[in-house]
Write a protein that holds these residues in place. Structure first.
Motif, mmCIF file in Angstrom:
data_model
loop_
_atom_site.group_PDB
_atom_site.id
_atom_site.type_symbol
_atom_site.label_atom_id
_atom_site.label_comp_id
_atom_site.label_asym_id
_atom_site.label_seq_id
_atom_site.Cartn_x
_atom_site.Cartn_y
_atom_site.Cartn_z
ATOM 1 N N PRO A 1 1.986 2.549 -4.241
ATOM 2 C CA PRO A 1 0.533 3.045 -4.371
ATOM 3 C C PRO A 1 0.097 2.832 -5.841
ATOM 4 C CG PRO A 1 1.705 4.613 -3.564
ATOM 5 C CD PRO A 1 2.672 3.527 -3.744
ATOM 6 N N ASN B 1 -6.322 -3.296 2.290
ATOM 7 C CA ASN B 1 -6.881 -2.824 3.334
ATOM 8 C C ASN B 1 -7.606 -3.966 4.051
ATOM 9 O OD1 ASN B 1 -5.911 -0.228 3.617
ATOM 10 N ND2 ASN B 1 -7.723 0.698 2.316
ATOM 11 N N GLU C 1 -8.410 1.430 -7.097
ATOM 12 C CA GLU C 1 -9.162 1.373 -5.972
ATOM 13 C C GLU C 1 -9.534 0.156 -5.206
ATOM 14 O OE1 GLU C 1 -12.254 4.732 -6.499
ATOM 15 O OE2 GLU C 1 -13.286 3.444 -5.046
ATOM 16 N N PHE D 1 -1.653 -0.088 -7.654
ATOM 17 C CA PHE D 1 -3.036 -0.369 -7.274
ATOM 18 C C PHE D 1 -4.201 0.546 -7.441
ATOM 19 C CE2 PHE D 1 -1.712 -4.174 -5.344
ATOM 20 C CZ PHE D 1 -0.542 -4.197 -4.925
ATOM 21 N N VAL E 1 -6.424 -1.382 -3.506
ATOM 22 C CA VAL E 1 -6.137 -0.614 -2.368
ATOM 23 C C VAL E 1 -7.177 -1.369 -1.421
ATOM 24 C CG1 VAL E 1 -6.474 1.628 -1.136
ATOM 25 C CG2 VAL E 1 -5.385 1.436 -3.258
ATOM 26 N N SER E 2 -8.528 -1.331 -1.719
ATOM 27 C CA SER E 2 -9.431 -2.066 -0.677
ATOM 28 C C SER E 2 -9.156 -3.463 -0.370
ATOM 29 C CB SER E 2 -10.916 -1.845 -1.594
ATOM 30 O OG SER E 2 -11.802 -2.827 -0.841
ATOM 31 N N LEU F 1 0.756 -1.139 0.046
ATOM 32 C CA LEU F 1 -0.030 -0.036 -0.078
ATOM 33 C C LEU F 1 0.705 1.202 0.027
ATOM 34 C CD1 LEU F 1 -3.058 -0.105 2.425
ATOM 35 C CD2 LEU F 1 -2.939 0.787 -0.020
#
Lengths: 145, 569
Positions: B379, B391, B384, B382, B387-388, B375
């Motif tokens: 960054p 997470n 959205e 990736f 990234v999700s 992440l």
């Protein structure tokens, strides 16, 4: 040989090592750090034996970061040896462990550990913790020499 | 008021003795009275006799005087002197007899005067006859003085005699009356004594019957006791301090593997101990405390096998006043083995937990840590969704860490010792509230009443409060103003504490799941949590012999209660 070192870091887990080193780097500490994978190596390093025979024994790190559980020679044994030795006794030793178990904590303090930190599982926490350790021992704390 | 048998007998016999004494005294007095009556009769007779003698003597004098007066023959005067003397002799006797009676004495005095006069008269008459002859004497006689006195004497004597009789009669009557009274009382008294004796007899018989009954009851109870001792699984034996075995039941004979009672009792008690010193030390304690309770000691059976037993000793008085030792011996081999097993199991569990805490956590760090590296350091690689996902990886590993911690705490609770001490609940709750509030950004308002103190493990009860209060805060955070009320009250033999919030509440239909391990009544999206908090609360409170329960209305709030037993120290 001259290996500049301010932090001697002993940790057998690859992942933990990567995360710790990264955290220290990212938090802005530029102190040279040396990573060994287990206790015997850490002792060799300190006593300039084996691989590190050529080291200058007077080049003493400012901080020892020891993982508790390591194969062959564990962090506790390294702690014991270091704190028993008048030359190295004054180096601050921070124990890093996954375990919050009382007997471990008791034993470490009994042997003279300066600090006992539990490695947080959660990565943000982990990052912050390592950052704090770095800040405290390298910046705030006054070395003995 | 219960009077003992002995005292009853003493009282009754005292009455009987008193009765006898009274009867004796009364009889004695009655006898005396009758004797007195006899004497008084005697005396009356004597008075009569003496007075008659006086009369007759006086008459004789009169006659002899008259004879002389008539004939002039001096031989008639012979008895005169004698009779005079007799008169006075009898008079003196009479005087003695009526001593003490004033009226009789007075009469006697006047009688004397009369007698004197009469005798004088006779003497005078005689001298007159001698000197003046018949005519002269006759003149004197004719004057009637002699007759007068003679009559007076007769009357007086009659009165004296009558008086004496009257007295005697009175005396006799009195005696008769008192005798009659005496007889009546005597017979009544005898009657009462007979009754008392009958009563004594009854009491004795009754007592004997009671004794018989209690002897029977004793025999029955002894029989029952003997049977009880013989069927008891606990080894029971009686031995002297020196070690001579006096009695033993079947259980202890079997415990040592002996073939018979004689076999068992033949040995000295000390022989059955692996360490003779153990017996000596045990007896020391007995000497100090007067008893021994559950003293664990190693013994050996006939076949040499050692085993652990628990001894309890009580004193037993033998007939010769010597104190013997009554033993209750329990073979605790089984218990000891179970204890050992339990210790081993616990140790295993401890090692297991330790392993979990270490070895499971490390990879978790790796998972979350590397996701974070991706992440933060890459960054740009990736979108959205990516990234999700990353997470999600971090969150899940974080959650797993929490789960592991919770599981470990829960498991440890079962093995942790409960150290009971007095807890100042108000202080404890306030300190927990401060701790919890350090993380609270919601402005929760607290109303903490003065709380009753209780007995429990300080650390464990603190955990209960932490869980309940942080729950209350967590589930109230969607309310504009969160209120949490904490209080206590007593009910039956317990102190009840409650935590009331005005938060989200829970559906009472799923009340059974409320305290279940990892059971949740809300989704993780609504309120995070692993579902172990209340399970931990319940486990802790159950270990304190208390209870936990709750009530709730959805969207209005909940109230959680727990109770702790009141320990009177």
């Amino acid at each position: 040989m001259h290996i500049p070192v301010e932090i001697l870091f002993a940790e057998d887990s690859e992942d933990d090592a990567i995360l710790t080193i990264r955290a220290l780097k990212k938090s802005g500490h530029s102190n040279p750090m040396f990573h060994v994978k287990e206790g015997a190596e850490a002792l060799d390093f300190m006593y300039c034996k084996g691989e590190y025979a050529g080291r200058d024994i007077n080049e003493v790190p400012r901080l020892l970061l020891l993982d508790l559980k390591m194969p062959k020679v564990s962090g506790i044994e390294v702690l014991e040896k270091i704190k028993a030795d008048p030359i190295f006794r004054n180096i601050p030793v921070v124990m890093l462990s996954s375990s919050k178990e009382d007997p471990d904590i008791q034993k470490c303090y009994a042997l003279g550990a300066n600090s006992y930190i539990v490695k947080p599982v959660e990565s943000d926490n982990f990052f912050q913790t390592i950052k704090n350790i770095g800040f405290y021992w390298m910046i705030l704390n006054q070395p003995h020499r | 008021m219960k009077v003992s048998f002995k005292n009853k007998l003493i009282i009754l016999f005292s009455f009987i003795i008193v009765g006898i004494v009274v009867a004796s005294i009364a009889t004695y007095r009655n006898n005396k009275a009758e004797k007195d009556t006899y004497y008084s009769a005697q005396r009356s007779r004597e008075v009569l006799y003496e007075s008659e003698q006086i009369l007759s003597a006086t008459q004789d004098i009169v006659l002899s005087t008259r004879g002389f007066v008539i004939t002039g023959d001096p031989s008639f005067l012979g008895p005169f002197e004698i009779n005079s003397a007799l008169i006075y002799q009898h008079y003196n006797n009479l005087a003695k007899l009526v001593e003490g009676n004033a009226s009789q004495q007075a009469r006697l005095e006047s009688l004397k005067a009369m007698l004197d006069e009469r005798i004088n008269f006779s003497t005078l008459t005689v001298s007159l006859r001698k000197e003046k002859g018949f005519e002269g004497a006759l003149k004197l006689i004719a004057m009637g003085r002699g007759t007068y006195f003679m009559n007076a004497i007769k009357n007086t004597i009659k009165i004296i005699q009558e008086e004496e009789n009257k007295l005697h009669q009175k005396h006799k009557q009195a005696t008769l009356n008192s005798s009659a009274a005496f007889s009546r009382s005597f017979y009544i008294l005898m009657g009462i004594m007979v009754l008392l004796l009958l009563f004594v007899l009854y009491i004795i018989r009754h007592n004997l019957k009671l004794r018989e009954k209690s002897a029977e009851a004793l025999a029955a109870s002894e029989e029952k006791l003997k049977n009880l001792i013989n069927i008891s699984p606990v080894g029971i034996s009686l031995s002297t301090v020196e070690g001579k075995i006096l009695e033993s039941n079947q259980a202890i004979i079997d415990m040592f593997g002996m073939d018979s009672r004689e076999d068992f009792m033949n040995n000295n008690a000390a022989d059955y101990y692996v360490n003779k010193n153990d017996r000596a030390r045990m007896l020391e304690q007995f000497k100090e405390d007067g008893f021994v309770k559950i003293y664990e000691v190693e013994l050996k059976r006939k076949n040499g096998e050692h085993f652990w037993a628990s001894n309890s000793i009580a004193p037993f008085a033998l007939r010769n006043d010597e104190t013997a030792l009554l033993f209750a011996t329990l073979d605790i081999t089984q218990i000891k083995n179970t204890e050992k097993e339990l210790k081993a199991v616990n140790k295993e569990l401890e090692a297991f937990s330790y392993s979990i805490s270490h070895d499971l956590r490390a990879p978790l760090r790796g998972i979350g840590g590397h996701a974070k590296i991706l992440l933060e350091d890459y960054p740009e690689k990736f979108d959205e969704a990516g990234v999700s996902s990353l997470n999600a990886i971090m969150n899940n590993s974080k959650k797993m860490g929490v789960l592991i911690d919770d599981l470990l705490s829960f498991s440890r609770l079962g093995r942790k010792e409960v150290n009971t001490s007095r807890i100042d609940m108000t202080e404890l709750v306030n300190s927990v509230k401060d701790e919890v509030m350090m993380e609270d950004k919601n402005g929760t308002a607290f109303n903490i009443h003065a709380l009753l103190p209780a007995y429990g493990d300080q650390g464990l009860i603190k955990q209960v409060w932490i869980n309940l209060i942080s729950n209350a805060v967590k589930y109230s955070r969607n309310k504009p103003q969160a209120f949490i009320e904490i209080g206590s009250y007593t009910e039956d033999n317990e102190v009840v504490y409650y935590v009331r919030d005005n938060g989200a509440g829970f559906d009472m239909r799923y009340y059974q799941k409320l305290f279940g391990v990892f059971q949740r009544l809300h989704s993780d999206r609504q309120f995070e949590g692993t579902g172990i908090g209340l399970a931990i609360v319940q486990k802790i409170i159950l270990r304190h012999q208390g209870s936990v329960w709750a009530e709730s209305t959805i969207d209005e709030g909940s109230c959680f209660y727990f109770s702790l037993p009141i320990i009177n120290s």
